[in-house]
Design a protein around this motif. Structure first.
Motif, PDB file in Angstrom:
ATOM      1  N   ASP A  14       0.815  -1.212   0.000  1.00 54.50           N
ATOM      2  CA  ASP A  14       0.000   0.000   0.000  1.00 54.50           C
ATOM      3  C   ASP A  14       0.854   1.269   0.000  1.00 54.50           C
ATOM      4  O   ASP A  14       0.345   2.361  -0.200  1.00 54.50           O
ATOM      5  CB  ASP A  14      -0.959   0.006   1.192  1.00 54.50           C
ATOM      6  N   ARG A  15       2.184   1.124   0.203  1.00 60.36           N
ATOM      7  CA  ARG A  15       3.067   2.296   0.268  1.00 60.36           C
ATOM      8  C   ARG A  15       4.208   2.262  -0.736  1.00 60.36           C
ATOM      9  O   ARG A  15       4.964   3.230  -0.836  1.00 60.36           O
ATOM     10  CB  ARG A  15       3.656   2.416   1.671  1.00 60.36           C
ATOM     11  N   ILE A  16       4.335   1.150  -1.459  1.00 61.39           N
ATOM     12  CA  ILE A  16       5.470   0.998  -2.369  1.00 61.39           C
ATOM     13  C   ILE A  16       5.008   0.237  -3.611  1.00 61.39           C
ATOM     14  O   ILE A  16       4.129  -0.613  -3.535  1.00 61.39           O
ATOM     15  CB  ILE A  16       6.623   0.250  -1.651  1.00 61.39           C
ATOM     16  N   ARG A  17       5.585   0.586  -4.735  1.00 55.58           N
ATOM     17  CA  ARG A  17       5.305  -0.138  -5.970  1.00 55.58           C
ATOM     18  C   ARG A  17       6.585  -0.844  -6.386  1.00 55.58           C
ATOM     19  O   ARG A  17       7.629  -0.207  -6.562  1.00 55.58           O
ATOM     20  CB  ARG A  17       4.862   0.799  -7.083  1.00 55.58           C
ATOM     21  N   ILE A  18       6.495  -2.133  -6.557  1.00 50.51           N
ATOM     22  CA  ILE A  18       7.643  -2.920  -6.997  1.00 50.51           C
ATOM     23  C   ILE A  18       7.454  -3.252  -8.466  1.00 50.51           C
ATOM     24  O   ILE A  18       6.418  -3.784  -8.860  1.00 50.51           O
ATOM     25  CB  ILE A  18       7.781  -4.207  -6.150  1.00 50.51           C
ATOM     26  N   ILE A  19       8.443  -2.902  -9.248  1.00 52.27           N
ATOM     27  CA  ILE A  19       8.413  -3.183 -10.681  1.00 52.27           C
ATOM     28  C   ILE A  19       9.552  -4.142 -10.981  1.00 52.27           C
ATOM     29  O   ILE A  19      10.709  -3.852 -10.682  1.00 52.27           O
ATOM     30  CB  ILE A  19       8.568  -1.890 -11.502  1.00 52.27           C
ATOM     31  N   ARG A  20       9.207  -5.258 -11.557  1.00 53.40           N
ATOM     32  CA  ARG A  20      10.209  -6.265 -11.893  1.00 53.40           C
ATOM     33  C   ARG A  20      10.513  -6.187 -13.382  1.00 53.40           C
ATOM     34  O   ARG A  20       9.601  -6.184 -14.199  1.00 53.40           O
ATOM     35  CB  ARG A  20       9.698  -7.660 -11.551  1.00 53.40           C
ATOM     36  N   LEU A  21      11.782  -6.116 -13.697  1.00 54.53           N
ATOM     37  CA  LEU A  21      12.202  -6.097 -15.097  1.00 54.53           C
ATOM     38  C   LEU A  21      13.161  -7.245 -15.340  1.00 54.53           C
ATOM     39  O   LEU A  21      14.027  -7.520 -14.517  1.00 54.53           O
ATOM     40  CB  LEU A  21      12.919  -4.784 -15.435  1.00 54.53           C
ATOM     41  N   ASN A  22      13.015  -7.854 -16.478  1.00 52.19           N
ATOM     42  CA  ASN A  22      13.916  -8.922 -16.895  1.00 52.19           C
ATOM     43  C   ASN A  22      14.775  -8.361 -18.021  1.00 52.19           C
ATOM     44  O   ASN A  22      14.250  -7.984 -19.075  1.00 52.19           O
ATOM     45  CB  ASN A  22      13.113 -10.126 -17.368  1.00 52.19           C
ATOM     46  N   ILE A  23      16.077  -8.285 -17.821  1.00 48.56           N
ATOM     47  CA  ILE A  23      16.939  -7.690 -18.840  1.00 48.56           C
ATOM     48  C   ILE A  23      17.087  -8.583 -20.069  1.00 48.56           C
ATOM     49  O   ILE A  23      17.685  -8.168 -21.051  1.00 48.56           O
ATOM     50  CB  ILE A  23      18.326  -7.299 -18.289  1.00 48.56           C
ATOM     51  N   GLN A  24      16.506  -9.761 -20.021  1.00 55.31           N
ATOM     52  CA  GLN A  24      16.496 -10.642 -21.194  1.00 55.31           C
ATOM     53  C   GLN A  24      15.294 -10.360 -22.086  1.00 55.31           C
ATOM     54  O   GLN A  24      15.217 -10.856 -23.203  1.00 55.31           O
ATOM     55  CB  GLN A  24      16.492 -12.112 -20.760  1.00 55.31           C
ATOM     56  N   GLU A  25      14.345  -9.561 -21.592  1.00 53.40           N
ATOM     57  CA  GLU A  25      13.151  -9.210 -22.360  1.00 53.40           C
ATOM     58  C   GLU A  25      13.313  -7.802 -22.928  1.00 53.40           C
ATOM     59  O   GLU A  25      14.113  -7.007 -22.451  1.00 53.40           O
ATOM     60  CB  GLU A  25      11.911  -9.294 -21.473  1.00 53.40           C
ATOM     61  N   GLU A  26      12.523  -7.494 -23.944  1.00 54.17           N
ATOM     62  CA  GLU A  26      12.667  -6.227 -24.668  1.00 54.17           C
ATOM     63  C   GLU A  26      12.582  -4.997 -23.761  1.00 54.17           C
ATOM     64  O   GLU A  26      13.421  -4.101 -23.843  1.00 54.17           O
ATOM     65  CB  GLU A  26      11.606  -6.131 -25.773  1.00 54.17           C
ATOM     66  N   VAL A  27      11.579  -4.942 -22.899  1.00 58.83           N
ATOM     67  CA  VAL A  27      11.417  -3.770 -22.028  1.00 58.83           C
ATOM     68  C   VAL A  27      12.628  -3.620 -21.112  1.00 58.83           C
ATOM     69  O   VAL A  27      13.134  -2.520 -20.916  1.00 58.83           O
ATOM     70  CB  VAL A  27      10.115  -3.874 -21.206  1.00 58.83           C
ATOM     71  N   GLY A  28      13.100  -4.720 -20.559  1.00 52.30           N
ATOM     72  CA  GLY A  28      14.276  -4.675 -19.699  1.00 52.30           C
ATOM     73  C   GLY A  28      15.508  -4.197 -20.434  1.00 52.30           C
ATOM     74  O   GLY A  28      16.291  -3.402 -19.914  1.00 52.30           O
ATOM     75  N   ARG A  29      15.691  -4.662 -21.662  1.00 51.29           N
ATOM     76  CA  ARG A  29      16.841  -4.213 -22.467  1.00 51.29           C
ATOM     77  C   ARG A  29      16.749  -2.731 -22.788  1.00 51.29           C
ATOM     78  O   ARG A  29      17.753  -2.025 -22.818  1.00 51.29           O
ATOM     79  CB  ARG A  29      16.931  -5.034 -23.759  1.00 51.29           C
ATOM     80  N   ARG A  36      20.725   2.553 -15.897  1.00 54.11           N
ATOM     81  CA  ARG A  36      22.126   2.159 -15.722  1.00 54.11           C
ATOM     82  C   ARG A  36      22.289   0.920 -14.847  1.00 54.11           C
ATOM     83  O   ARG A  36      23.024   0.921 -13.880  1.00 54.11           O
ATOM     84  CB  ARG A  36      22.942   3.320 -15.140  1.00 54.11           C
ATOM     85  N   PHE A  37      21.562  -0.137 -15.205  1.00 44.48           N
ATOM     86  CA  PHE A  37      21.810  -1.399 -14.508  1.00 44.48           C
ATOM     87  C   PHE A  37      22.331  -2.430 -15.491  1.00 44.48           C
ATOM     88  O   PHE A  37      21.931  -2.476 -16.632  1.00 44.48           O
ATOM     89  CB  PHE A  37      20.586  -1.899 -13.723  1.00 44.48           C
ATOM     90  N   GLU A  38      23.302  -3.187 -15.017  1.00 46.11           N
ATOM     91  CA  GLU A  38      23.947  -4.195 -15.851  1.00 46.11           C
ATOM     92  C   GLU A  38      23.849  -5.585 -15.247  1.00 46.11           C
ATOM     93  O   GLU A  38      23.917  -6.567 -15.961  1.00 46.11           O
ATOM     94  CB  GLU A  38      25.426  -3.854 -16.021  1.00 46.11           C
ATOM     95  N   PHE A  39      23.754  -5.650 -13.939  1.00 41.74           N
ATOM     96  CA  PHE A  39      23.817  -6.931 -13.245  1.00 41.74           C
ATOM     97  C   PHE A  39      22.479  -7.241 -12.597  1.00 41.74           C
ATOM     98  O   PHE A  39      21.729  -6.343 -12.235  1.00 41.74           O
ATOM     99  CB  PHE A  39      24.911  -6.903 -12.179  1.00 41.74           C
ATOM    100  N   THR A  40      22.222  -8.531 -12.445  1.00 39.33           N
ATOM    101  CA  THR A  40      20.991  -8.938 -11.790  1.00 39.33           C
ATOM    102  C   THR A  40      21.326  -9.779 -10.571  1.00 39.33           C
ATOM    103  O   THR A  40      22.286 -10.544 -10.614  1.00 39.33           O
ATOM    104  CB  THR A  40      20.085  -9.744 -12.736  1.00 39.33           C
ATOM    105  N   PRO A  41      20.573  -9.597  -9.520  1.00 42.00           N
ATOM    106  CA  PRO A  41      19.538  -8.575  -9.424  1.00 42.00           C
ATOM    107  C   PRO A  41      20.120  -7.216  -9.049  1.00 42.00           C
ATOM    108  O   PRO A  41      21.125  -7.132  -8.364  1.00 42.00           O
ATOM    109  CB  PRO A  41      18.646  -9.088  -8.304  1.00 42.00           C
TER     110      PRO A  41
END
Length: 70
Positions: A14-29, A36-41
């Motif tokens: 209710d106070r935070i939004r968590i967004i998960r991105l996969n750098i192997q998928e188009e949006v993540g790339r 400026r993220f290169e490493f996971t997680p």
């Protein structure tokens, strides 16, 4: 790591939004160079105004997330 993030989402949803991105998928790339993220997680805490407050690569300090939300 997913169970930890899922737990935070349930606890603070209710106070935070968590967004998960996969750098192997188009949006993540596409967003990797923007945030400026290169490493996971990579965890990036962004305030309501869109400013990066902190980032952490690797493990996640759950208490740091809780403290940042207060």
């Amino acid at each position: 790591m997913q169970p930890i993030v899922d737990g935070l989402e349930q606890e603070l949803g209710d106070r935070i939004r968590i967004i998960r991105l996969n750098i192997q998928e188009e949006v993540g790339r596409e967003l990797a160079p923007v945030y400026r993220f290169e490493f996971t997680p990579t965890f990036i805490f962004i305030d309501a105004e869109g400013n990066e407050v902190w980032r952490q690569v690797g493990g996640l300090d759950i208490q740091r997330v809780r403290d940042s939300v207060k």
